[in-house]
Write an enzyme that holds these catalytic residues in place. Structure first.
Site, PDB file in Angstrom:
ATOM      1  N   PRO A  16       0.838  -1.203   0.000  1.00 18.60           N
ATOM      2  CA  PRO A  16       0.000   0.000   0.000  1.00 18.60           C
ATOM      3  C   PRO A  16       0.870   1.249   0.000  1.00 18.60           C
ATOM      4  O   PRO A  16       1.762   1.398   0.835  1.00 18.60           O
ATOM      5  CB  PRO A  16      -0.793  -0.120   1.304  1.00 18.60           C
ATOM      6  CG  PRO A  16       0.041  -0.994   2.185  1.00 18.60           C
ATOM      7  CD  PRO A  16       0.769  -1.928   1.281  1.00 18.60           C
ATOM      8  N   MET A  17       0.622   2.148  -0.952  1.00 18.50           N
ATOM      9  CA  MET A  17       1.387   3.398  -1.054  1.00 18.50           C
ATOM     10  C   MET A  17       0.403   4.534  -1.315  1.00 18.50           C
ATOM     11  O   MET A  17      -0.266   4.555  -2.352  1.00 18.50           O
ATOM     12  CB  MET A  17       2.418   3.319  -2.188  1.00 18.50           C
ATOM     13  CG  MET A  17       3.493   2.280  -1.981  1.00 18.50           C
ATOM     14  SD  MET A  17       4.627   2.122  -3.393  1.00 18.50           S
ATOM     15  CE  MET A  17       3.607   1.189  -4.548  1.00 18.50           C
ATOM     16  N   CYS A 100       3.954   3.476   8.568  1.00 22.88           N
ATOM     17  CA  CYS A 100       4.217   4.719   7.842  1.00 22.88           C
ATOM     18  C   CYS A 100       5.177   5.606   8.625  1.00 22.88           C
ATOM     19  O   CYS A 100       4.917   5.921   9.794  1.00 22.88           O
ATOM     20  CB  CYS A 100       2.913   5.459   7.584  1.00 22.88           C
ATOM     21  SG  CYS A 100       3.140   6.949   6.592  1.00 22.88           S
ATOM     22  N   ASN A 203       8.966  -7.262   3.257  1.00 24.15           N
ATOM     23  CA  ASN A 203       8.850  -6.030   2.479  1.00 24.15           C
ATOM     24  C   ASN A 203      10.126  -5.217   2.640  1.00 24.15           C
ATOM     25  O   ASN A 203      10.733  -5.216   3.692  1.00 24.15           O
ATOM     26  CB  ASN A 203       7.624  -5.249   2.965  1.00 24.15           C
ATOM     27  CG  ASN A 203       7.417  -3.918   2.269  1.00 24.15           C
ATOM     28  OD1 ASN A 203       7.093  -2.928   2.898  1.00 24.15           O
ATOM     29  ND2 ASN A 203       7.588  -3.875   0.967  1.00 24.15           N
ATOM     30  N   GLY A 204      10.523  -4.537   1.563  1.00 23.69           N
ATOM     31  CA  GLY A 204      11.677  -3.641   1.635  1.00 23.69           C
ATOM     32  C   GLY A 204      12.737  -3.969   0.606  1.00 23.69           C
ATOM     33  O   GLY A 204      13.376  -5.025   0.670  1.00 23.69           O
ATOM     34  N   ASP A 205      12.912  -3.083  -0.388  1.00 24.63           N
ATOM     35  CA  ASP A 205      13.987  -3.173  -1.387  1.00 24.63           C
ATOM     36  C   ASP A 205      13.898  -4.408  -2.277  1.00 24.63           C
ATOM     37  O   ASP A 205      14.908  -4.850  -2.824  1.00 24.63           O
ATOM     38  CB  ASP A 205      15.361  -3.137  -0.713  1.00 24.63           C
ATOM     39  CG  ASP A 205      15.678  -1.806  -0.070  1.00 24.63           C
ATOM     40  OD1 ASP A 205      14.908  -0.853  -0.277  1.00 24.63           O
ATOM     41  OD2 ASP A 205      16.686  -1.714   0.651  1.00 24.63           O
ATOM     42  N   GLY A 227       6.882  -2.551  -3.343  1.00 25.04           N
ATOM     43  CA  GLY A 227       6.360  -1.195  -3.301  1.00 25.04           C
ATOM     44  C   GLY A 227       6.932  -0.324  -4.392  1.00 25.04           C
ATOM     45  O   GLY A 227       6.479  -0.347  -5.545  1.00 25.04           O
ATOM     46  N   ARG A 228       7.974   0.426  -4.067  1.00 26.17           N
ATOM     47  CA  ARG A 228       8.512   1.421  -5.002  1.00 26.17           C
ATOM     48  C   ARG A 228       8.988   0.819  -6.320  1.00 26.17           C
ATOM     49  O   ARG A 228       8.925   1.463  -7.362  1.00 26.17           O
ATOM     50  CB  ARG A 228       9.659   2.181  -4.324  1.00 26.17           C
ATOM     51  CG  ARG A 228       9.211   3.097  -3.206  1.00 26.17           C
ATOM     52  CD  ARG A 228      10.400   3.647  -2.422  1.00 26.17           C
ATOM     53  NE  ARG A 228      11.072   2.596  -1.672  1.00 26.17           N
ATOM     54  CZ  ARG A 228      12.291   2.711  -1.156  1.00 26.17           C
ATOM     55  NH1 ARG A 228      12.979   3.822  -1.336  1.00 26.17           N
ATOM     56  NH2 ARG A 228      12.824   1.721  -0.465  1.00 26.17           N
TER      57      ARG A 228
END
Length: 353
Positions: A16-17, A100, A203-205, A227-228
């Site tokens: 979620p972003m 967040c 999650n992350g990178d 995500g990104r």
């Protein structure tokens, strides 16, 4: 993998972003292979529920089940009320945001600021789980490894969450104070997975099929969340899913495929936001899709001056006409586009958790 009674088709999820994972984007990512997508963060304050921004975030028309809605706040009763409100709007899974890191969220003791108050964490989790259990709706938690590196408490938070009845936990491998600096660490995620019986999502990178496989094997997590790296590269979900299943890479999209993907996304985006907001909010997506592709850096500033959806679409189609439709896009360009914010588009700061 299962969340409550829901069986998910694959272990590759959309993070979620806020400002990014709206309904058109979630639908696109699911169509391109994501096994699960969580909505943008929705406020728990009832005074905001009738705002245009929140109303859009709660619009799930045509979305594939299970519809998962993320809520954020610091008051247990208000969070429970928000859960009920969203269930009535169609949510089938409620996700609680305790990850967040942005100031405006943490300054009101919400998001990852809650990691400094484990008593409040427990109160919020109990309040939301209790009301959702009555409606047979599972509750998940998204969080970070701790407030800072000296006070990592993810293992304790995760045990607490499991004991209260959380159905799954997503852990970003950074502390709140890390923001998005440096590299995500996966040792804490691995430790959390070793501790829990409920599903753990890493999650992350995670920005490539190889990285996804490494994180899954190292942490033993049940799924990964992207995500990104999916910004401007929504086909990353099918790339990762294929690699995990077959150990081989899919061919990169061609210019023709990228053109169709972007224009279809924009059409849905315009219908969702309308003319005025649609043309402006589309700029960030266009920037992500085209960043570092040949000729794009001179083209993107032109897109930012266009104030009509039809003109924006026409300009993009004309740009793609300069490239052979069967030519694969540059792999390096798509990787850069997924992790770097282009310099030549206008957008507000986003709230990634």
């Amino acid at each position: 993998m299962r969340i409550g009674s829901w069986t998910l088709p694959n272990p590759v999820f959309v993070a979620p972003m806020a400002g990014v994972t709206d309904r058109p984007y979630r639908k696109l990512c699911k169509m391109l292979g994501a096994g699960y997508a969580v909505s943008e963060m929705a406020a728990s304050n009832p005074r905001l529920w009738n705002s245009v921004k929140t109303s859009r975030r709660l619009n799930h028309d045509g979305e594939i089940d299970p519809i998962a809605v993320q809520i954020a706040g610091s008051d247990p009763d208000m969070m429970a009320e928000a859960a009920i409100f969203n269930i009535d709007k169609g949510a089938r899974i409620i996700d609680i945001n305790m990850g967040c890191p942005v100031k405006k969220v943490c300054n009101v003791a919400s998001g990852s600021a809650l990691l400094r108050n484990e008593k409040q964490v427990a109160s919020i989790l109990r309040s939301v789980v209790d009301v959702c259990r009555q409606r047979d709706v599972p509750v998940t938690l998204k969080t970070r490894t701790g407030w800072d590196r000296e006070s990592r408490n993810a293992v304790h938070i995760a045990r607490l969450a499991q004991d209260i009845g959380i159905a799954a936990i997503t852990l970003h491998g950074r502390t709140r104070c890390d923001l998005y600096q440096g590299e995500a660490e996966y040792d804490t995620i691995r430790e959390v997975k070793q501790t829990l019986q409920i599903p753990v999502i890493a999650n992350g990178d995670i920005d490539s099929p190889e990285k996804a496989q490494f994180v899954l094997e190292y942490t033993k997590a049940d799924a990964i969340m992207v995500g990104r790296a999916a910004q401007g590269r929504p086909w990353i979900f099918r790339e990762i899913s294929h690699y995990l299943a077959h150990g081989s890479h899919l061919s990169p999209p061609t210019y023709g495929e990228l053109r169709d993907c972007l224009l279809d996304h924009l059409e849905d985006h315009y219908q969702f936001y309308g003319e005025f907001t649609g043309v402006r909010s589309a700029r960030k997506h266009i920037g992500w899709y085209l960043a570092d592709l040949p000729d794009a850096q001179s083209f993107l500033p032109q897109v930012n001056t266009i104030s009509s959806t039809s003109e924006q679409t026409r300009a993009i189609a004309q740009w793609f006409d300069r490239h052979p439709p069967n030519e694969p896009i540059m792999a390096g360009a798509t990787e850069c586009a997924s992790v770097c914010q282009p310099k030549n588009f206008i957008t507000k700061d986003h709230e990634y958790n």
